[in-house]
Design a protein around this motif. Sequence first.
Motif, mmCIF file in Angstrom:
data_model
loop_
_atom_site.group_PDB
_atom_site.id
_atom_site.type_symbol
_atom_site.label_atom_id
_atom_site.label_comp_id
_atom_site.label_asym_id
_atom_site.label_seq_id
_atom_site.Cartn_x
_atom_site.Cartn_y
_atom_site.Cartn_z
ATOM 1 N N HIS A 424 23.049 -16.878 4.714
ATOM 2 C CA HIS A 424 24.360 -17.670 5.115
ATOM 3 C C HIS A 424 25.549 -18.075 4.313
ATOM 4 O O HIS A 424 26.096 -17.390 4.238
ATOM 5 C CB HIS A 424 23.653 -19.495 5.315
ATOM 6 C CG HIS A 424 24.669 -20.115 5.928
ATOM 7 N ND1 HIS A 424 25.915 -20.044 6.817
ATOM 8 C CD2 HIS A 424 24.759 -21.312 5.649
ATOM 9 C CE1 HIS A 424 26.229 -20.885 6.706
ATOM 10 N NE2 HIS A 424 26.123 -21.511 6.175
ATOM 11 N N LEU A 425 24.921 -18.712 3.161
ATOM 12 C CA LEU A 425 25.574 -18.815 1.978
ATOM 13 C C LEU A 425 26.729 -17.735 0.910
ATOM 14 O O LEU A 425 28.060 -18.011 0.552
ATOM 15 C CB LEU A 425 25.347 -19.820 0.608
ATOM 16 C CG LEU A 425 24.920 -21.133 1.014
ATOM 17 C CD1 LEU A 425 24.133 -21.791 0.085
ATOM 18 C CD2 LEU A 425 25.944 -22.141 1.355
ATOM 19 N N GLY A 426 25.602 -16.570 1.059
ATOM 20 C CA GLY A 426 26.500 -15.441 0.561
ATOM 21 C C GLY A 426 25.140 -15.334 -0.758
ATOM 22 O O GLY A 426 25.769 -16.257 -1.074
ATOM 23 N N GLN A 427 24.509 -14.074 -0.748
ATOM 24 C CA GLN A 427 23.926 -14.238 -2.275
ATOM 25 C C GLN A 427 24.707 -14.557 -3.587
ATOM 26 O O GLN A 427 24.405 -15.588 -4.450
ATOM 27 C CB GLN A 427 23.017 -12.779 -2.534
ATOM 28 C CG GLN A 427 22.526 -12.049 -3.868
ATOM 29 C CD GLN A 427 21.332 -11.592 -3.158
ATOM 30 O OE1 GLN A 427 21.317 -10.958 -2.592
ATOM 31 N NE2 GLN A 427 20.700 -10.113 -4.653
ATOM 32 N N GLU A 428 25.557 -13.977 -4.010
ATOM 33 C CA GLU A 428 26.831 -14.145 -4.886
ATOM 34 C C GLU A 428 26.693 -15.970 -5.570
ATOM 35 O O GLU A 428 27.025 -15.945 -6.153
ATOM 36 C CB GLU A 428 28.281 -13.536 -5.219
ATOM 37 C CG GLU A 428 28.305 -13.179 -6.081
ATOM 38 C CD GLU A 428 29.566 -12.078 -5.957
ATOM 39 O OE1 GLU A 428 30.756 -12.777 -6.760
ATOM 40 O OE2 GLU A 428 29.951 -11.171 -5.791
ATOM 41 N N VAL A 429 27.488 -16.590 -4.015
ATOM 42 C CA VAL A 429 27.924 -17.481 -3.770
ATOM 43 C C VAL A 429 26.624 -18.907 -4.528
ATOM 44 O O VAL A 429 25.701 -19.800 -5.405
ATOM 45 C CB VAL A 429 28.122 -18.091 -2.733
ATOM 46 C CG1 VAL A 429 28.490 -19.745 -3.072
ATOM 47 C CG2 VAL A 429 30.013 -17.900 -2.750
ATOM 48 N N PHE A 430 25.675 -18.027 -3.591
ATOM 49 C CA PHE A 430 23.671 -18.466 -3.970
ATOM 50 C C PHE A 430 23.359 -18.512 -5.095
ATOM 51 O O PHE A 430 23.183 -19.453 -6.462
ATOM 52 C CB PHE A 430 22.869 -17.836 -3.165
ATOM 53 C CG PHE A 430 21.556 -18.695 -2.945
ATOM 54 C CD1 PHE A 430 21.127 -19.708 -2.294
ATOM 55 C CD2 PHE A 430 20.791 -17.924 -3.416
ATOM 56 C CE1 PHE A 430 20.112 -20.022 -2.312
ATOM 57 C CE2 PHE A 430 19.486 -19.261 -3.940
ATOM 58 C CZ PHE A 430 19.052 -19.574 -3.642
#
Length: 880
Positions: A424-430
Amino acid sequence: MASPTDREILPDTIKPINYDLSLFNLEYGGKWSYDGLVKIDSKVKGDTQELVINSKELEISGADVLSKDGGLPITSMTDVSYDTTKERATIKFSANIPAGDAVIAIKYKGTINNAMAGFYRSKYKPVVTPASGTPTDGEHHYMFSTQFEACEARRAFPCFDEPNLKASFEFEVEIPDDLVALSNMPEKRVTKGSKDGLKKVAFEKTPAMSTYLAAWAIGDFEHVEAFTERKYNGKNLPVRVYTTRGLKEQGRFALEHAHKTIDYFSEVFGIDYPLPKSDLLAVHEFAMGAMENWGLVTYRTTAVLFDEEKSDARFQNRVAYVVAHELAHQWFGNLVTMDWWNELWLNEGFATWVGWLAVDHLHPEWKVWSQFVAEAVQTALELDSLRASHPIEVPVRNALEVDQIFDHISYLKGSSVIRMLSNHLGQEVFLKGVGDYLKIHAYGNARTNDLWAALSAASGQDVQAFMDPWIRKIGFPVVTVAEEPGQITLRQSRYLTTGDVKPEEDETTWWIPVGLKTGTPAKVVHSALTVKEDTVRDVDESFYKINADQSGFYRTNYPPQRLLKLGESQDRLSIEDKIGLLGDATSLAISGSGTTAALLSLLEGFREEKDFLVWSQIATSLSKVRAVFAENKEISEGLKKFSLKLFSPAAEATGWEFPKDEEWLTGQSRKLLLAYAAGAGHQGIIAEGKKKFAAWKGGDEKAIHQNLRGVIFNLAVANGGQEEYDTIKAEFKKTTSVDGREISIQALGRSKNPDHAWDLLEFVTSEEVPPQDAHGGILAVAANNGTRRVAWEFTKKNWERVEKRLGVTNVVIDRWIKTGLPKYSDTAIRDDIAEFFKDKNTAAFNRSLVIVSDTITGNASYKQRDEARLLEWLKSHGYA
């Protein structure tokens, strides 16, 4: 959420800063004992005349309080008393311990036990001549190692054994000259021992860490070594896999993955690996899969060793993942530790998800996220659909209760909701948020909300608001789909496998990522269902699917005609979509929201399937149905014919040969298809397997490919008699292959003879078989529809034996109960189990008993509800 006042914890008058621990006078053979001296640098809050400390099975002989410079005693012990229930010792002193800094020096005697917990011994048969100093009792040789999680450090030395009482550690041990000692940190110095033939090995001081992460090992060890490609403090870090003598070459596969994984995590977390070395140690007797001790990770042999010549290739996947999971803990768990055991999921759920992330990075060809959906997500959904489930974050008042929450909810549901959040957040942001969390709390303790705060800051979203119900509420939702022209209505409600949700059980409203896959070509529209019911417009009626790529942790209930249409639209579905679709249809048939007939109709459409992981889910779905209806002969035969027809074309096409350099997934697919077709009665495959078995038994070791041992052993025992059973039992005893015992036990459980099932359970609860291997026996017997009644009968009639042999550690006996007893569909057996255990001490597995009861209840109501309809469908389709 458990606050400190809800916990049974030590008094806060004394806090440890550093442990200086020395072990000496190690006695081997009859006594298995040692002497210890631990000096604890402490902060004392206010004057007190007593020290309350964790201690289990230790004999404290003296204690002094020294001034900070370690000079003359300020006060000495006058008395010690033990509370064996709370695992504490209270030491009384002749005078008050003054407030401020102090050193508490405690002398004690301990035991090197055989319980796979604390400081313990593992017996093994050496493959080459061992060093002369190797401990032996004549028949076996021994290595020593530690297992301190959750509350077993207190079994090795008196300590403040709670996760948020972090301290640094210095360790020294006296051992025979020709043995090797290991600990969390590198060797500091080696000096002459107290007598000839002995040496003292001292280790560098660790950073501040929880007691459960301290570790040491002693044995006739050798190692293979590699170095990280990244530099840490200007140096390439040494990474080693240690084994007992003669096995080190089997550590190379793990070694290659370990040093690459350390570099990968250092990069994605934005924090360098925090210690000066990383050791991995293969331990011969081990209750769990592995343990993440900082700098010295210990493993069950099958989780770290792999023999290119002899091992089944499926263990490559296991080794790569377990290595990555434990190395993930070096940051997430060790560098930053949960504040208390209620947040165990923070350690285990995250390490599970990020462990698969690392394996995917190293082996994209394995499609591990499809495997994750087939294994982790489906297993977690199955357990969490029971009333007996628990929230991911479960209150823990007494740390001694924590063993039972090292389960599929903490590990697999935990990792599933983390995957959902990352998607949901995007792996990079997570991962940026995770890196920030680790930096903020490095060398300290943290709570779930601390992680949410870091992720909210990184993403600009209120992560806590939508994650709280997933973490703190029991269960998960089913999203029921109703169709109208051009739009669909989605309704969420709590899902139970028994299908009888009460209004008071359905009060949670989850944040649900809808992930609508629709249109031609299919695209994914992201939205969230945040109320009980909502409408989604602009839906292409020719094709749509909810929960694209199965990234959300929920079941979807489609109208029956839509389910069939989805089965006919396989070209638009990802592997994860297919696995989710089949898993949902199976579960909904069990709960009564769907039917077995609808499931079988859906499965028929997958005859042309090419992907191993989809076939794996098909096999799981069919096995579940076959197990529930196993005692109805007509249905059982009909389902067998159905399975045979479904699997035969793919099994016949795959053949028996393993070409060189074949893709790993293709090889796994071959094994699964041949095994399932043989289990469904494919005479050609059975005949070929028997032929290969006879050649192997006759001395041709190459007659059975290393990857087909399980398939051929299984079918030989299932379709054979006493001779085949005895041959595999002998193979268990003599195999030198690291996975040979596991494969042999599974095969022995395939015999259709109840006497063999009884013999197998007697065998695995005997001294001949390490307790860690016992549950494989009951699992195999319980999974065999012809002999599963033996599992409960044996347990009931031999409870004293089972409890004595497997009760050495809670983990092992709990596994026996939860893997061996939930396979029934008969409420009389459920009631018998409850009656039998009502006056027994079930503290080690009481949670599992509730799971067993709930599972049998669900199976029984499913059988009663669907039996007649299923038989009718099988007859009308020519299977019965």
